[in-house]
Design a protein around this motif. Structure first.
Motif, PDB file in Angstrom:
ATOM      1  N   LYS A 106       0.837  -1.201   0.000  1.00  0.00           N
ATOM      2  CA  LYS A 106       0.000   0.000   0.000  1.00  0.00           C
ATOM      3  C   LYS A 106       0.876   1.257   0.000  1.00  0.00           C
ATOM      4  CE  LYS A 106      -3.743   2.330   2.455  1.00  0.00           C
ATOM      5  NZ  LYS A 106      -4.645   2.305   3.640  1.00  0.00           N
ATOM      6  N   GLY A 107       0.601   2.139  -0.960  1.00  0.00           N
ATOM      7  CA  GLY A 107       1.334   3.396  -1.041  1.00  0.00           C
ATOM      8  C   GLY A 107       2.634   3.323  -1.816  1.00  0.00           C
ATOM      9  N   LEU A 108       3.023   2.109  -2.263  1.00  0.00           N
ATOM     10  CA  LEU A 108       4.275   1.972  -3.005  1.00  0.00           C
ATOM     11  C   LEU A 108       4.063   2.256  -4.492  1.00  0.00           C
ATOM     12  CD1 LEU A 108       5.876  -1.261  -1.476  1.00  0.00           C
ATOM     13  CD2 LEU A 108       6.187   1.128  -0.785  1.00  0.00           C
ATOM     14  N   LYS A 109       5.101   2.788  -5.132  1.00  0.00           N
ATOM     15  CA  LYS A 109       5.063   3.033  -6.570  1.00  0.00           C
ATOM     16  C   LYS A 109       5.405   1.738  -7.315  1.00  0.00           C
ATOM     17  CE  LYS A 109       6.476   7.873  -6.063  1.00  0.00           C
ATOM     18  NZ  LYS A 109       7.501   8.902  -6.412  1.00  0.00           N
ATOM     19  N   ARG A 110       5.186   1.769  -8.620  1.00  0.00           N
ATOM     20  CA  ARG A 110       5.436   0.585  -9.448  1.00  0.00           C
ATOM     21  C   ARG A 110       6.859   0.062  -9.255  1.00  0.00           C
ATOM     22  NH1 ARG A 110       7.792  -0.841 -14.282  1.00  0.00           N
ATOM     23  NH2 ARG A 110       6.696  -2.473 -15.481  1.00  0.00           N
ATOM     24  N   GLU A 111       7.840   0.935  -9.369  1.00  0.00           N
ATOM     25  CA  GLU A 111       9.234   0.522  -9.251  1.00  0.00           C
ATOM     26  C   GLU A 111       9.535  -0.052  -7.878  1.00  0.00           C
ATOM     27  OE1 GLU A 111       8.180   3.468 -10.263  1.00  0.00           O
ATOM     28  OE2 GLU A 111       8.556   3.308 -12.420  1.00  0.00           O
ATOM     29  N   GLU A 112       8.934   0.505  -6.851  1.00  0.00           N
ATOM     30  CA  GLU A 112       9.166   0.023  -5.484  1.00  0.00           C
ATOM     31  C   GLU A 112       8.558  -1.359  -5.288  1.00  0.00           C
ATOM     32  OE1 GLU A 112       9.255   4.271  -3.043  1.00  0.00           O
ATOM     33  OE2 GLU A 112       7.320   3.342  -3.505  1.00  0.00           O
ATOM     34  N   ILE A 113       7.384  -1.575  -5.863  1.00  0.00           N
ATOM     35  CA  ILE A 113       6.741  -2.886  -5.756  1.00  0.00           C
ATOM     36  C   ILE A 113       7.598  -3.949  -6.438  1.00  0.00           C
ATOM     37  CG2 ILE A 113       4.753  -4.256  -6.494  1.00  0.00           C
ATOM     38  CD1 ILE A 113       3.063  -1.697  -6.216  1.00  0.00           C
ATOM     39  N   ILE A 114       8.035  -3.653  -7.647  1.00  0.00           N
ATOM     40  CA  ILE A 114       8.850  -4.616  -8.392  1.00  0.00           C
ATOM     41  C   ILE A 114      10.153  -4.916  -7.659  1.00  0.00           C
ATOM     42  CG2 ILE A 114      10.154  -4.988 -10.527  1.00  0.00           C
ATOM     43  CD1 ILE A 114       7.979  -3.353 -11.965  1.00  0.00           C
ATOM     44  N   GLN A 115      10.823  -3.899  -7.149  1.00  0.00           N
ATOM     45  CA  GLN A 115      12.088  -4.100  -6.448  1.00  0.00           C
ATOM     46  C   GLN A 115      11.901  -4.929  -5.177  1.00  0.00           C
ATOM     47  OE1 GLN A 115      15.204  -3.115  -7.680  1.00  0.00           O
ATOM     48  NE2 GLN A 115      15.776  -4.574  -6.064  1.00  0.00           N
ATOM     49  N   THR A 116      10.787  -4.706  -4.486  1.00  0.00           N
ATOM     50  CA  THR A 116      10.501  -5.481  -3.273  1.00  0.00           C
ATOM     51  C   THR A 116      10.303  -6.950  -3.601  1.00  0.00           C
ATOM     52  OG1 THR A 116       9.428  -3.540  -2.280  1.00  0.00           O
ATOM     53  CG2 THR A 116       8.965  -5.674  -1.280  1.00  0.00           C
ATOM     54  N   VAL A 117       9.594  -7.224  -4.698  1.00  0.00           N
ATOM     55  CA  VAL A 117       9.384  -8.610  -5.123  1.00  0.00           C
ATOM     56  C   VAL A 117      10.704  -9.246  -5.535  1.00  0.00           C
ATOM     57  CG1 VAL A 117       8.283 -10.096  -6.851  1.00  0.00           C
ATOM     58  CG2 VAL A 117       6.989  -8.220  -5.808  1.00  0.00           C
ATOM     59  N   VAL A 118      11.514  -8.522  -6.315  1.00  0.00           N
ATOM     60  CA  VAL A 118      12.808  -9.044  -6.763  1.00  0.00           C
ATOM     61  C   VAL A 118      13.717  -9.348  -5.572  1.00  0.00           C
ATOM     62  CG1 VAL A 118      14.939  -8.453  -7.997  1.00  0.00           C
ATOM     63  CG2 VAL A 118      12.716  -7.951  -9.034  1.00  0.00           C
ATOM     64  N   ASN A 119      13.715  -8.483  -4.579  1.00  0.00           N
ATOM     65  CA  ASN A 119      14.518  -8.726  -3.370  1.00  0.00           C
ATOM     66  C   ASN A 119      14.098 -10.014  -2.672  1.00  0.00           C
ATOM     67  OD1 ASN A 119      15.919  -6.355  -3.833  1.00  0.00           O
ATOM     68  ND2 ASN A 119      14.717  -5.144  -2.398  1.00  0.00           N
ATOM     69  N   GLU A 120      12.783 -10.250  -2.629  1.00  0.00           N
ATOM     70  CA  GLU A 120      12.279 -11.475  -1.999  1.00  0.00           C
ATOM     71  C   GLU A 120      12.696 -12.705  -2.801  1.00  0.00           C
ATOM     72  OE1 GLU A 120      10.657 -13.925   0.722  1.00  0.00           O
ATOM     73  OE2 GLU A 120      10.851 -11.745   0.922  1.00  0.00           O
ATOM     74  N   ILE A 121      12.679 -12.582  -4.120  1.00  0.00           N
ATOM     75  CA  ILE A 121      13.103 -13.689  -4.979  1.00  0.00           C
ATOM     76  C   ILE A 121      14.570 -14.029  -4.714  1.00  0.00           C
ATOM     77  CG2 ILE A 121      13.544 -14.379  -7.372  1.00  0.00           C
ATOM     78  CD1 ILE A 121      11.118 -12.645  -8.157  1.00  0.00           C
ATOM     79  N   LYS A 122      15.415 -13.014  -4.650  1.00  0.00           N
ATOM     80  CA  LYS A 122      16.856 -13.229  -4.482  1.00  0.00           C
ATOM     81  C   LYS A 122      17.203 -13.860  -3.136  1.00  0.00           C
ATOM     82  CE  LYS A 122      18.451  -9.511  -7.550  1.00  0.00           C
ATOM     83  NZ  LYS A 122      19.199  -8.227  -7.650  1.00  0.00           N
ATOM     84  N   ARG A 123      16.433 -13.526  -2.100  1.00  0.00           N
ATOM     85  CA  ARG A 123      16.806 -14.034  -0.779  1.00  0.00           C
ATOM     86  C   ARG A 123      16.002 -15.256  -0.333  1.00  0.00           C
ATOM     87  NH1 ARG A 123      14.504  -8.872   1.087  1.00  0.00           N
ATOM     88  NH2 ARG A 123      12.349  -9.194   1.745  1.00  0.00           N
ATOM     89  N   THR A 124      15.232 -15.832  -1.255  1.00  0.00           N
ATOM     90  CA  THR A 124      14.462 -17.017  -0.874  1.00  0.00           C
ATOM     91  C   THR A 124      15.388 -18.125  -0.395  1.00  0.00           C
ATOM     92  OG1 THR A 124      12.797 -18.621  -1.585  1.00  0.00           O
ATOM     93  CG2 THR A 124      14.449 -17.998  -3.201  1.00  0.00           C
ATOM     94  N   GLU A 125      14.932 -18.894   0.581  1.00  0.00           N
ATOM     95  CA  GLU A 125      15.744 -19.958   1.162  1.00  0.00           C
ATOM     96  C   GLU A 125      15.069 -21.318   1.034  1.00  0.00           C
ATOM     97  OE1 GLU A 125      16.606 -18.808   5.161  1.00  0.00           O
ATOM     98  OE2 GLU A 125      17.982 -17.199   4.580  1.00  0.00           O
ATOM     99  N   VAL A 126      14.100 -21.415   0.134  1.00  0.00           N
ATOM    100  CA  VAL A 126      13.465 -22.718  -0.055  1.00  0.00           C
ATOM    101  C   VAL A 126      14.478 -23.678  -0.674  1.00  0.00           C
ATOM    102  CG1 VAL A 126      11.117 -21.821  -0.252  1.00  0.00           C
ATOM    103  CG2 VAL A 126      12.531 -21.989  -2.301  1.00  0.00           C
ATOM    104  N   LYS A 127      14.262 -24.946  -0.452  1.00  0.00           N
ATOM    105  CA  LYS A 127      15.197 -25.966  -0.959  1.00  0.00           C
ATOM    106  C   LYS A 127      15.211 -25.976  -2.486  1.00  0.00           C
ATOM    107  CE  LYS A 127      11.582 -29.455  -0.882  1.00  0.00           C
ATOM    108  NZ  LYS A 127      11.114 -30.736  -0.326  1.00  0.00           N
ATOM    109  N   LYS A 128      16.200 -26.601  -3.044  1.00  0.00           N
ATOM    110  CA  LYS A 128      16.293 -26.702  -4.498  1.00  0.00           C
ATOM    111  C   LYS A 128      15.082 -27.462  -5.037  1.00  0.00           C
ATOM    112  CE  LYS A 128      19.339 -28.009  -8.293  1.00  0.00           C
ATOM    113  NZ  LYS A 128      20.643 -28.547  -8.710  1.00  0.00           N
ATOM    114  N   GLY A 129      14.436 -26.861  -6.014  1.00  0.00           N
ATOM    115  CA  GLY A 129      13.207 -27.432  -6.549  1.00  0.00           C
ATOM    116  C   GLY A 129      11.977 -26.981  -5.794  1.00  0.00           C
ATOM    117  N   GLY A 130      12.184 -26.216  -4.734  1.00  0.00           N
ATOM    118  CA  GLY A 130      11.060 -25.722  -3.932  1.00  0.00           C
ATOM    119  C   GLY A 130      10.446 -24.460  -4.519  1.00  0.00           C
ATOM    120  N   ILE A 131       9.247 -24.151  -4.056  1.00  0.00           N
ATOM    121  CA  ILE A 131       8.513 -22.976  -4.536  1.00  0.00           C
ATOM    122  C   ILE A 131       8.151 -22.078  -3.363  1.00  0.00           C
ATOM    123  CG2 ILE A 131       6.340 -22.170  -5.561  1.00  0.00           C
ATOM    124  CD1 ILE A 131       6.379 -24.523  -7.410  1.00  0.00           C
TER     125      ILE A 131
END
Length: 294
Positions: A106-131
């Protein structure tokens, strides 16, 4: 007659004298006990009497509470609609997720939303093959597909059946990351995806083909595509027919033949958008598992 009066007076005087004598000789206090018990009995009679102020108040409040209970009972008995407490819709993921992340946007701009999602993708710790499923929220409520495209200023326009008024594309969707991590490069192999539910592929095919012109533009930042002057041609390059795990797909290749983006017709009601075949394969496997369990 005079004789009778004398006898009567004599009796009265004798009775009074006897009483006085008893009181004087009452060394054990028997008379006092009788008088005390009589007084106590009178007090109890006064306490139980409906004329007492305390009992009047008690009767008044008893009648009042009885009346309120009766009116309440009558109201619920004759009421046409029984008031119910709304039950919050239970959150159900489209496929099994090894982990779920909820991001307040809420209140975030397009670029901020995308960057937040990308950051979450990069730091995911699920096992290999996990989702890991990633859900965007506003005021702690998960947003739907249409709101998602509104926030990122996307160009996909889900069609609506003009006769039935039903939507061809559901608002419930899933985006996230499939971890195919490469040990030599931990940041690589973390593949973004979007899973969309549709009424049928036939109903949605034309809308997806029309979106192809803007699909890369809308989603490239989620796939970490760094646009340079050398690959700007991808904005106008056409998708091609392809097959992924025996499923029809539309694929965008660069000039070197490398897959850049694709959408797969996973089944009659599911569309997967991703940039990696392994990610598409894992999501299709979980879709099949979900259907078997149902």
């Amino acid at each position: 007659m005079e004789k009778d009066n004398k006898i009567q007076n004599k009796i009265v005087q004798t009775y009074a004298g006897d009483m006085a004598k008893v009181i004087e000789d009452d060394k054990s206090g028997l008379i006092k006990k009788i008088i005390y018990e009589e007084g106590k009995h009178e007090k109890e009679k006064m306490d139980l009497s409906p004329e007492s102020q305390k009992n009047k108040l008690f009767m008044f409040f008893s009648f009042l509470f009885f009346s309120i209970s009766l009116v309440t009972l009558i109201f619920f008995f004759f009421s046409e609609e029984v008031p119910t407490v709304p039950i919050e819709k239970q959150f159900t993921p489209l496929i099994f997720n090894d982990k779920s992340a909820f991001i307040e946007v809420k209140g975030l701009k397009r670029e901020e939303i995308i960057q937040t999602v990308v950051n979450e993708i990069k730091r995911t710790e699920v096992k290999k093959g996990g989702i890991e499923g990633i859900y965007l929220t506003e005021d702690k409520k998960i947003i739907g597909l249409r709101r998602f495209f509104e926030l990122i200023k996307g160009n996909f326009q889900p069609k609506v059946d003009p006769l039935l008024g039903d939507v061809f594309v559901g608002d419930n969707f899933l985006m996230g990351v499939v971890n195919e991590e490469i040990q030599s490069d931990p940041s690589a192999g973390k593949d973004f995806f979007i899973l969309i539910k549709v009424r049928s592929v036939v109903d949605t095919f034309d809308a997806l083909r029309a979106w192809e012109e803007k699909m890369f533009l809308d989603l490239k930042d989620f796939f970490w595509v760094d646009i340079s002057s050398e690959i700007k041609y991808l904005f106008t390059k056409s998708f091609e027919d392809g097959v992924v795990e025996n499923k029809n797909a539309r694929i965008l290749y660069d000039d070197g033949g490398k897959m850049v983006m694709m959408y797969i017709f996973a089944n009659d009601n599911s569309i997967i958008i991703t940039n990696a075949k392994n990610a598409g394969k894992e999501i299709m496997f979980r879709l099949s598992s979900t259907q078997i369990k149902k």
